[in-house]
Design a protein around this motif. Structure first.
Motif, PDB file in Angstrom:
ATOM      1  N   LYS A 178      39.913  50.413  45.576  1.00  0.00           N
ATOM      2  CA  LYS A 178      38.535  50.364  45.087  1.00  0.00           C
ATOM      3  C   LYS A 178      38.232  49.028  44.427  1.00  0.00           C
ATOM      4  N   THR A 179      39.192  48.477  43.711  1.00  0.00           N
ATOM      5  CA  THR A 179      38.988  47.164  43.103  1.00  0.00           C
ATOM      6  C   THR A 179      38.774  46.110  44.177  1.00  0.00           C
ATOM      7  N   ALA A 180      39.591  46.163  45.225  1.00  0.00           N
ATOM      8  CA  ALA A 180      39.437  45.214  46.329  1.00  0.00           C
ATOM      9  C   ALA A 180      38.109  45.407  47.041  1.00  0.00           C
ATOM     10  N   MET A 184      35.041  42.787  47.629  1.00  0.00           N
ATOM     11  CA  MET A 184      34.460  42.510  48.940  1.00  0.00           C
ATOM     12  C   MET A 184      32.939  42.663  48.897  1.00  0.00           C
ATOM     13  N   THR A 185      32.461  43.717  48.234  1.00  0.00           N
ATOM     14  CA  THR A 185      31.019  43.922  48.100  1.00  0.00           C
ATOM     15  C   THR A 185      30.374  42.741  47.388  1.00  0.00           C
ATOM     16  N   GLU A 186      31.030  42.270  46.338  1.00  0.00           N
ATOM     17  CA  GLU A 186      30.503  41.128  45.583  1.00  0.00           C
ATOM     18  C   GLU A 186      30.422  39.879  46.462  1.00  0.00           C
ATOM     19  N   GLU A 187      31.471  39.616  47.234  1.00  0.00           N
ATOM     20  CA  GLU A 187      31.497  38.432  48.098  1.00  0.00           C
ATOM     21  C   GLU A 187      30.413  38.513  49.174  1.00  0.00           C
ATOM     22  N   LEU A 188      30.311  39.659  49.821  1.00  0.00           N
ATOM     23  CA  LEU A 188      29.338  39.800  50.903  1.00  0.00           C
ATOM     24  C   LEU A 188      27.915  39.764  50.368  1.00  0.00           C
ATOM     25  N   VAL A 215      37.870  40.685  52.659  1.00  0.00           N
ATOM     26  CA  VAL A 215      38.043  41.765  53.633  1.00  0.00           C
ATOM     27  C   VAL A 215      39.527  42.036  53.880  1.00  0.00           C
ATOM     28  N   ALA A 216      40.310  40.946  53.969  1.00  0.00           N
ATOM     29  CA  ALA A 216      41.755  41.100  54.188  1.00  0.00           C
ATOM     30  C   ALA A 216      42.409  41.822  53.012  1.00  0.00           C
ATOM     31  N   ALA A 217      41.976  41.492  51.790  1.00  0.00           N
ATOM     32  CA  ALA A 217      42.536  42.157  50.612  1.00  0.00           C
ATOM     33  C   ALA A 217      42.188  43.645  50.620  1.00  0.00           C
ATOM     34  N   THR A 218      40.960  43.967  51.014  1.00  0.00           N
ATOM     35  CA  THR A 218      40.547  45.371  51.097  1.00  0.00           C
ATOM     36  C   THR A 218      41.325  46.101  52.183  1.00  0.00           C
ATOM     37  N   TYR A 219      41.503  45.427  53.311  1.00  0.00           N
ATOM     38  CA  TYR A 219      42.258  46.022  54.424  1.00  0.00           C
ATOM     39  C   TYR A 219      43.699  46.317  54.002  1.00  0.00           C
ATOM     40  N   ALA A 220      44.325  45.336  53.337  1.00  0.00           N
ATOM     41  CA  ALA A 220      45.715  45.523  52.902  1.00  0.00           C
ATOM     42  C   ALA A 220      45.836  46.681  51.917  1.00  0.00           C
TER      43      ALA A 220
END
Length: 577
Positions: A178-180, A184-188, A215-220
């Protein structure tokens, strides 16, 4: 449990009653099988079927009642969670809210609450039902055949162990995800909102790389939760199916040995089958519960943010002077931005703060508005440290208006009335006077419903300049003793900004005003000017004094005019405006 005991007891009681009603069917069917083997009548079979149908209907009615009761409970709790979350976010230190970023807070408030809602309305009742069904079914099985029941329960320890293994790791894994995802939401969102700037500066590739990284951090992080599920779910599935296999195999053996009747074996097999389905559903909902638990932690985590001020009782003595004494400041653990600032602003004085971009002007303004506290030194209003004043009192004494302003959903009247303090009111005359002072009266009157015009998302949209005028009008309604204006007219064209500033000069006469000046004509109007260089006060004095000193300000003024300094021309000519 404390706030909604009746709803909670009702939901639990109905779930338990539904599980108890489900115990009747297997027992009746077991007896029916035994009766058919021994020889029975059609009337007996019909009677058993009718009784069975009755209990099925009773169980359905109880399940419906439990669902409705659980929905009422979940909606009541979630409504309170939303309200408390908003209250806690608004009570956060502004510096903390800014540091967290909108993506993080929006993710907690929207996605987090939605996950809690699904869990409270569906996952929790499913897990409770599974728990009640398991316990009552085991009791029913023990009543039918204790020996066969104990043998079947051998399959329970593996399921318990794998569930404990999963729960001990999944909370941290889902929290990391959820943190990741919030990052990602912030970046996008930043890339979407700033698309025009990104394109103009040729930053597309850099923003794409930043987006790819998030996105990669969220995916991982999501893969980490998937690894846990790929161990837990198959193992648990096997564990849930073992009792059925054991019931069939051991039941046949017990029957052949004469240790259990056909009725008992049939009932135990059906009980086992009946128990497997809700427990399997509970397993599927367990992931949803882990999501909801993490969301709840993130919502409650807002309350654990330490305050940035220690409120004490202070009496404001009426001098209304603002004193900055030997102040240093830096953001977080970063380097110092301000170094040893000393400024005293007297009651009714107009101070302009000027300097190059990044010199620390806006940072100093935020300290003088009490948004941040200094690392060392003090910022005092009438001798009271701003950081120690209660927020309500602080905002009645000192207010900040910057170029970052928002229009909340509602009418123009409601947006202006936001500035009215609790227990007070503002009439139409006061609101129209504030709009007239900021040159906004004409365009507000031209709107279809005037002050009653709905603005904000999905309603009449205001231009950035109109939004800024509305913000300044709101400040006039608030009527604080000290105003800190940071780029408050930056979104207006130079001519309109100058007209507005002249109107404000007349309106704010006798009031203490601190202006972060990005246009030098604003500084020219001030009683004194503080020149900030590299986080220090390089010069302090009136326009005439600083021009005579022939220092940084004089050079800045000359550069702005494109020629030698001419105070008389600036005072009388159009160049100043």
């Amino acid at each position: 449990m404390r706030q909604h005991p009746k709803l909670l007891v009702g939901a639990l009681g109905l779930n338990a009653a539904a599980a108890a009603a489900g115990l009747v069917g297997p027992r009746l069917l077991g007896d029916l099988v035994q009766a058919v083997v021994g020889g029975t009548t059609v009337g007996h079979v019909t009677g058993v079927v009718l009784v069975l149908l009755f209990f099925v209907l009773v169980q359905s009615w109880l399940i419906r009642g439990a669902t409705v009761q659980g929905g009422r409970l979940s909606q009541a709790v979630l409504a309170e969670v939303r309200e408390q979350f908003v209250e806690r976010v608004l009570a956060l230190p502004l510096s903390t809210a800014e540091e967290a970023g909108s993506g993080d807070l929006v993710s907690r408030a929207s996605r987090g609450v939605d996950e809690m809602q699904r869990a409270a309305q569906y996952a929790l009742p499913a897990i409770l039902t599974a728990g009640f069904t398991f316990l009552l079914t085991v009791i029913g099985m023990l009543a039918v055949s204790p020996g066969l029941t104990l043998v079947i329960l051998i399959a329970v320890p593996p399921v318990v162990l794998v569930t404990r293994w999963y729960l001990s790791r999944s909370t941290d894994a889902y929290r990391a995800y959820k943190t990741a995802a919030a990052g990602m939401t912030e970046e996008l969102a930043a890339s979407t909102d700033g698309a025009a700037t990104i394109e103009a500066l040729g930053l597309a590739n850099r923003r794409i790389e930043a987006g790819d990284t998030s996105v990669a951090a969220t995916y991982a992080a999501d893969i980490g939760t998937l690894r846990l599920r790929t161990v837990f779910m198959p193992t648990a599935e096997i564990g849930y199916r073992l009792p059925m296999i054991a019931a069939l195999l051991l039941g046949g053996y017990f029957y052949n040995q004469g240790w259990a009747s056909l009725s008992a074996v049939t009932a135990v097999v059906l009980y086992t089958q009946q128990m497997a389905e809700p427990i399997s559903q509970a397993r599927d909902w367990l992931t949803e519960m882990q999501n909801a638990t993490t969301s709840l932690q993130r919502l409650l985590g807002v309350t654990e943010v330490p305050p940035d001020r220690q409120v004490r009782e202070h009496t404001v003595d009426g001098r209304q002077s603002l004193t900055v004494e030997n102040v240093t400041f830096g953001y977080g653990d970063g380097p110092e931005v301000l170094h040893g600032i000393d400024i005293t602003v007297a009651k009714g004085e107009r101070l302009a703060i000027v300097g190059a971009s990044g010199a620390g002007k806006s940072t100093l303004g935020r300290l003088m508005a009490g948004i941040h506290g200094p690392r060392s030194g003090s910022v005092r209003f009438d001798g009271a440290p701003l950081i120690e004043l209660p927020l309500e009192q602080l905002r009645s004494e000192v207010a900040l208006v910057s170029h970052e302003q928002y229009v909340l959903g509602g009418t123009l009247r409601e947006n202006l009335a936001l500035a009215v303090r609790a227990g007070e009111s503002a009439g139409d005359e006061e609101l129209w006077s504030a709009l007239k002072a900021v040159e906004a009266k004409d365009w507000v009157q031209a709107l279809p419903d005037g002050l009653e015009t709905a603005v904000g998302s999905g309603s009449t949209s205001l231009s950035p300049a109109q939004t800024q005028q509305l913000a300044i009008a709101r400040l006039i309604v608030a009527d604080p003793k000290v105003l800190v204006l940071d780029e408050a007219t930056s979104l207006l064209d130079p001519s309109s900004a100058r007209d507005l500033e002249r109107s404000l000069n007349a309106l704010l006469a006798g009031r203490t005003v601190i202006t972060i000046a990005h246009r030098l004509h604003t500084a020219y109007d001030a009683d004194r000017i503080a020149v900030i260089e590299d986080g220090r006060v390089a010069e302090l004095g009136s326009h005439t004094e600083l021009i005579a000193n022939d220092g940084y300000y004089a050079r800045l003024w000359s550069s702005w005019h494109g020629g030698p300094t001419d105070t008389k021309m600036c005072m009388e000519g159009e160049q100043c405006s």
